[in-house]
Design a protein around this motif. Structure first.
Motif, PDB file in Angstrom:
ATOM      1  N   VAL A  14      -8.235  -0.916   3.271  1.00  0.00           N
ATOM      2  CA  VAL A  14      -8.084  -2.188   3.954  1.00  0.00           C
ATOM      3  C   VAL A  14      -7.978  -1.869   5.166  1.00  0.00           C
ATOM      4  O   VAL A  14      -7.005  -1.145   5.657  1.00  0.00           O
ATOM      5  N   CYS A  15      -8.706  -2.585   6.279  1.00  0.00           N
ATOM      6  CA  CYS A  15      -8.416  -2.536   7.730  1.00  0.00           C
ATOM      7  C   CYS A  15      -8.103  -3.790   8.406  1.00  0.00           C
ATOM      8  O   CYS A  15      -8.575  -4.681   8.190  1.00  0.00           O
ATOM      9  N   LEU A  16      -6.878  -3.519   9.097  1.00  0.00           N
ATOM     10  CA  LEU A  16      -6.390  -4.724   9.970  1.00  0.00           C
ATOM     11  C   LEU A  16      -6.572  -4.385  11.537  1.00  0.00           C
ATOM     12  O   LEU A  16      -6.465  -3.428  12.041  1.00  0.00           O
ATOM     13  N   SER A  17      -6.394  -5.655  12.110  1.00  0.00           N
ATOM     14  CA  SER A  17      -6.677  -5.825  13.378  1.00  0.00           C
ATOM     15  C   SER A  17      -5.411  -6.162  14.223  1.00  0.00           C
ATOM     16  O   SER A  17      -4.706  -7.143  13.889  1.00  0.00           O
ATOM     17  N   LEU A  18      -4.910  -5.562  15.266  1.00  0.00           N
ATOM     18  CA  LEU A  18      -3.714  -6.008  15.708  1.00  0.00           C
ATOM     19  C   LEU A  18      -4.018  -6.521  17.216  1.00  0.00           C
ATOM     20  O   LEU A  18      -3.083  -6.464  18.062  1.00  0.00           O
ATOM     21  N   SER A  44     -12.808   4.894  11.360  1.00  0.00           N
ATOM     22  CA  SER A  44     -11.880   5.807  10.795  1.00  0.00           C
ATOM     23  C   SER A  44     -12.054   5.787   8.960  1.00  0.00           C
ATOM     24  O   SER A  44     -12.391   6.879   8.543  1.00  0.00           O
ATOM     25  N   ALA A  45     -11.878   4.618   8.532  1.00  0.00           N
ATOM     26  CA  ALA A  45     -12.083   4.303   6.996  1.00  0.00           C
ATOM     27  C   ALA A  45     -13.638   4.750   6.808  1.00  0.00           C
ATOM     28  O   ALA A  45     -13.732   5.569   5.704  1.00  0.00           O
ATOM     29  N   LEU A  46     -14.660   4.367   7.544  1.00  0.00           N
ATOM     30  CA  LEU A  46     -15.843   4.805   6.950  1.00  0.00           C
ATOM     31  C   LEU A  46     -16.144   6.415   7.035  1.00  0.00           C
ATOM     32  O   LEU A  46     -16.586   7.011   6.209  1.00  0.00           O
ATOM     33  N   LEU A  47     -15.501   7.186   8.220  1.00  0.00           N
ATOM     34  CA  LEU A  47     -15.690   8.408   8.229  1.00  0.00           C
ATOM     35  C   LEU A  47     -14.945   9.071   7.129  1.00  0.00           C
ATOM     36  O   LEU A  47     -15.250  10.073   6.337  1.00  0.00           O
ATOM     37  N   ALA A  48     -13.732   8.727   6.785  1.00  0.00           N
ATOM     38  CA  ALA A  48     -12.934   9.248   5.709  1.00  0.00           C
ATOM     39  C   ALA A  48     -13.555   8.901   4.342  1.00  0.00           C
ATOM     40  O   ALA A  48     -13.142  10.048   3.525  1.00  0.00           O
ATOM     41  N   ALA A  49     -14.055   7.893   4.169  1.00  0.00           N
ATOM     42  CA  ALA A  49     -15.000   7.750   2.928  1.00  0.00           C
ATOM     43  C   ALA A  49     -16.064   8.545   2.747  1.00  0.00           C
ATOM     44  O   ALA A  49     -16.659   8.503   1.700  1.00  0.00           O
ATOM     45  N   GLY A  50     -16.490   9.299   3.703  1.00  0.00           N
ATOM     46  CA  GLY A  50     -17.821  10.227   3.660  1.00  0.00           C
ATOM     47  C   GLY A  50     -18.800   9.698   4.174  1.00  0.00           C
ATOM     48  O   GLY A  50     -20.112  10.352   4.012  1.00  0.00           O
ATOM     49  N   VAL A  51     -18.885   8.635   5.023  1.00  0.00           N
ATOM     50  CA  VAL A  51     -20.242   8.032   5.692  1.00  0.00           C
ATOM     51  C   VAL A  51     -20.423   8.937   6.865  1.00  0.00           C
ATOM     52  O   VAL A  51     -19.504   9.309   7.686  1.00  0.00           O
ATOM     53  N   ARG A  52     -21.620   9.363   6.823  1.00  0.00           N
ATOM     54  CA  ARG A  52     -22.294  10.459   7.990  1.00  0.00           C
ATOM     55  C   ARG A  52     -23.347   9.754   8.506  1.00  0.00           C
ATOM     56  O   ARG A  52     -23.951   8.944   8.306  1.00  0.00           O
ATOM     57  N   LEU A  55      -5.078   1.009   5.476  1.00  0.00           N
ATOM     58  CA  LEU A  55      -3.981   0.863   4.392  1.00  0.00           C
ATOM     59  C   LEU A  55      -4.799   1.250   3.348  1.00  0.00           C
ATOM     60  O   LEU A  55      -6.042   0.982   2.870  1.00  0.00           O
ATOM     61  N   THR A  56      -4.503   2.314   2.525  1.00  0.00           N
ATOM     62  CA  THR A  56      -4.862   2.826   1.101  1.00  0.00           C
ATOM     63  C   THR A  56      -4.020   3.275   0.467  1.00  0.00           C
ATOM     64  O   THR A  56      -2.756   3.892   0.570  1.00  0.00           O
ATOM     65  N   GLU A  57      -4.453   3.377  -1.054  1.00  0.00           N
ATOM     66  CA  GLU A  57      -3.500   3.913  -2.156  1.00  0.00           C
ATOM     67  C   GLU A  57      -3.854   5.261  -2.376  1.00  0.00           C
ATOM     68  O   GLU A  57      -3.400   6.045  -3.157  1.00  0.00           O
ATOM     69  N   ILE A  58      -4.945   5.839  -1.619  1.00  0.00           N
ATOM     70  CA  ILE A  58      -5.565   7.187  -2.077  1.00  0.00           C
ATOM     71  C   ILE A  58      -5.191   8.390  -1.069  1.00  0.00           C
ATOM     72  O   ILE A  58      -5.432   8.235   0.070  1.00  0.00           O
ATOM     73  N   ALA A  98       0.924  -1.115  -0.059  1.00  0.00           N
ATOM     74  CA  ALA A  98      -0.089  -0.054  -0.117  1.00  0.00           C
ATOM     75  C   ALA A  98       0.928   1.176   0.079  1.00  0.00           C
ATOM     76  O   ALA A  98       2.092   1.299   0.413  1.00  0.00           O
ATOM     77  N   ALA A  99       0.265   2.239  -0.502  1.00  0.00           N
ATOM     78  CA  ALA A  99       0.906   3.524  -0.569  1.00  0.00           C
ATOM     79  C   ALA A  99       1.222   4.228   0.902  1.00  0.00           C
ATOM     80  O   ALA A  99       2.064   4.886   1.225  1.00  0.00           O
ATOM     81  N   HIS A 100       0.122   3.941   1.746  1.00  0.00           N
ATOM     82  CA  HIS A 100      -0.015   4.673   3.014  1.00  0.00           C
ATOM     83  C   HIS A 100      -0.628   3.641   3.800  1.00  0.00           C
ATOM     84  O   HIS A 100      -1.583   2.861   3.760  1.00  0.00           O
ATOM     85  N   ALA A 101       0.190   3.587   5.245  1.00  0.00           N
ATOM     86  CA  ALA A 101      -0.495   2.857   6.443  1.00  0.00           C
ATOM     87  C   ALA A 101      -0.601   3.627   7.690  1.00  0.00           C
ATOM     88  O   ALA A 101       0.518   4.632   7.698  1.00  0.00           O
ATOM     89  N   LEU A 102      -1.585   3.700   8.344  1.00  0.00           N
ATOM     90  CA  LEU A 102      -1.939   4.473   9.491  1.00  0.00           C
ATOM     91  C   LEU A 102      -2.266   3.646  10.502  1.00  0.00           C
ATOM     92  O   LEU A 102      -3.421   2.943  10.597  1.00  0.00           O
ATOM     93  N   CYS A 103      -1.527   3.816  11.720  1.00  0.00           N
ATOM     94  CA  CYS A 103      -1.840   2.952  12.975  1.00  0.00           C
ATOM     95  C   CYS A 103      -2.640   3.610  13.601  1.00  0.00           C
ATOM     96  O   CYS A 103      -2.616   4.819  13.914  1.00  0.00           O
ATOM     97  N   VAL A 104      -3.751   2.925  14.164  1.00  0.00           N
ATOM     98  CA  VAL A 104      -4.845   3.500  15.140  1.00  0.00           C
ATOM     99  C   VAL A 104      -4.953   2.528  16.289  1.00  0.00           C
ATOM    100  O   VAL A 104      -4.281   1.516  16.499  1.00  0.00           O
ATOM    101  N   SER A 105      -5.710   2.680  17.197  1.00  0.00           N
ATOM    102  CA  SER A 105      -5.867   2.317  18.465  1.00  0.00           C
ATOM    103  C   SER A 105      -6.574   0.997  18.645  1.00  0.00           C
ATOM    104  O   SER A 105      -6.136   0.188  19.587  1.00  0.00           O
ATOM    105  N   SER A 106      -7.299   0.415  17.507  1.00  0.00           N
ATOM    106  CA  SER A 106      -7.776  -0.739  17.296  1.00  0.00           C
ATOM    107  C   SER A 106      -8.298  -1.200  15.908  1.00  0.00           C
ATOM    108  O   SER A 106      -8.237  -0.345  15.206  1.00  0.00           O
ATOM    109  N   GLY A 107      -8.701  -2.343  15.857  1.00  0.00           N
ATOM    110  CA  GLY A 107      -9.492  -2.768  14.626  1.00  0.00           C
ATOM    111  C   GLY A 107     -10.516  -2.212  14.314  1.00  0.00           C
ATOM    112  O   GLY A 107     -11.059  -1.751  13.289  1.00  0.00           O
TER     113      GLY A 107
END
Length: 355
Positions: A160-164, A48-56, A179-182, A33-42
């Motif tokens: 793409v969302c992963l859980s750790l 975060s992905a939903l809100l970033a994609a414009g879900v309201r 993870l995203t290319e955008i 992926a071009a971008h990977a951003l770690c967050v607090s949970s899966g």
């Protein structure tokens, strides 16, 4: 691992520590992926992905009905309503084309696909319908960190969302990755997790810059110590892959030693590498599935589909209000027996001892 933990401690163990940036760079490389951003949970990764994609709030989001309840809860946490998508066949975790087209007509603003236990079997017609309707696709790959497609997962997914989580192949205790290319999605996710700071490229990575609250955001950062632990595991990804291969072989032997008929869940021909989380057997009928589960449990192996009473997502009490009729998923969940690959660890160890 001690070196990474000591470095994280020296950097105060926060989610802005350099060790987190190193983990993001390693995940981006590992997943292509071009971008990977770690967050607090899966779950946070999904929100975060939903809100970033414009879900309201008030929007509808199409969600694979065969995903875990945590996936549906993430949709509701974003203020949206899940519209559950039936599967394509009684042996497939992929979404049916008819369900995708119905959801598009209903006006969904995003779709969440879930490769359960690491199995990817998404219908090309369903994927094409989402794309033609410009519906963002989020893949909840919490159970598929090794999933690879011949055409690339990011040819399908916007995020793409992963859980750790501690039960996943790569562990940070708690943590997640988007993870995203955008670039615009990466920038929005970074702002969401970092008190609304704008993002800028510094060298080859995306970093928060400028004042807080330039955009909406809160603190959704991963703990630096967990990130350090996970970074040490990613350095040994091939060893983990080999261990999971051996666990799969041990699992196939356990299932094969029973006299009950079963077949493995189907996968798309585009799969180059299984997600490597679990092993799924589908029986001809519900009573045979119950017999198979009893036989596996009698051998000392934990059966996930018994432990969690695997059912379509709307069976969870909180999500029942969003019920969508999914008859094919009802068939599948009645005949499935599934185990995490780690459930076969004792068998693997006993093989080493006897050999």
């Amino acid at each position: 691992m001690l070196a990474e933990l000591n470095r994280a401690l020296a950097e105060s163990g926060t989610g802005n520590a350099e060790v987190v940036r190193d983990l993001e760079a390693r995940f981006a490389e590992f997943c292509g992926a071009a971008h990977a951003l770690c967050v607090s949970s899966g779950t946070t990764a999904l929100i975060s992905a939903l809100l970033a994609a414009g879900v309201r709030p008030g929007d509808q989001v199409g969600v694979s009905v065969l995903g875990p309840s945590m996936t549906g809860l993430a949709v509701t946490a974003a203020g949206a309503r899940p519209l559950f998508l039936d599967c394509a066949a009684p042996n497939s975790f992929g979404v049916s084309a008819a369900a995708a087209e119905h959801a598009i007509r209903a006006g969904i603003t995003a779709a969440v696909l879930v490769p359960m236990w690491g199995y990817w079997d998404e219908n090309e017609q369903a994927l094409g319908a989402f794309r033609d309707a410009q519906v963002p696709i989020i893949v909840d790959a919490a159970q598929a960190p090794f999933l690879r497609l011949s055409k690339g997962l990011f040819s399908v997914a916007d995020v793409v969302c992963l859980s750790l989580h501690g039960r996943k192949p790569f562990k940070a205790g708690e943590g997640g990755v988007c993870l995203t290319e955008i670039p615009r999605l990466a920038e929005r996710i970074l702002a969401l997790r970092n008190f609304g700071q704008a993002a800028a490229f510094t060298g080859s990575r995306l970093d928060p810059t400028g004042p807080f609250a330039a955009h909406f955001g809160v603190n959704l950062k991963i703990n630096g110590l967990g990130a350090a632990w996970c970074l040490s595991q990613l350095a040994e990804a091939d060893r983990i892959r080999s261990r999971l291969d051996a666990l799969r072989q041990a699992g196939m032997a356990v299932f094969g030693n029973t006299t009950i008929p079963w077949a493995e869940a189907s996968q798309s021909p585009d799969v180059r590498e299984h997600g490597r989380y679990g092993l799924v057997a589908l029986c001809p009928a519900e009573n045979e599935a119950k017999e198979l589960a009893r036989a596996i449990e009698a051998s000392g192996v934990e059966v996930d589909s018994s432990r969690y009473k695997y059912r379509p997502m709307y069976d969870a009490p909180y999500l029942a209000r969003f019920t969508t009729e999914c008859p094919i998923a009802e068939q599948l969940t009645a005949t499935v027996v599934a185990c995490r690959l780690e459930a076969f660890a004792a068998r693997l160890e006993s093989r080493k001892v006897t050999s």
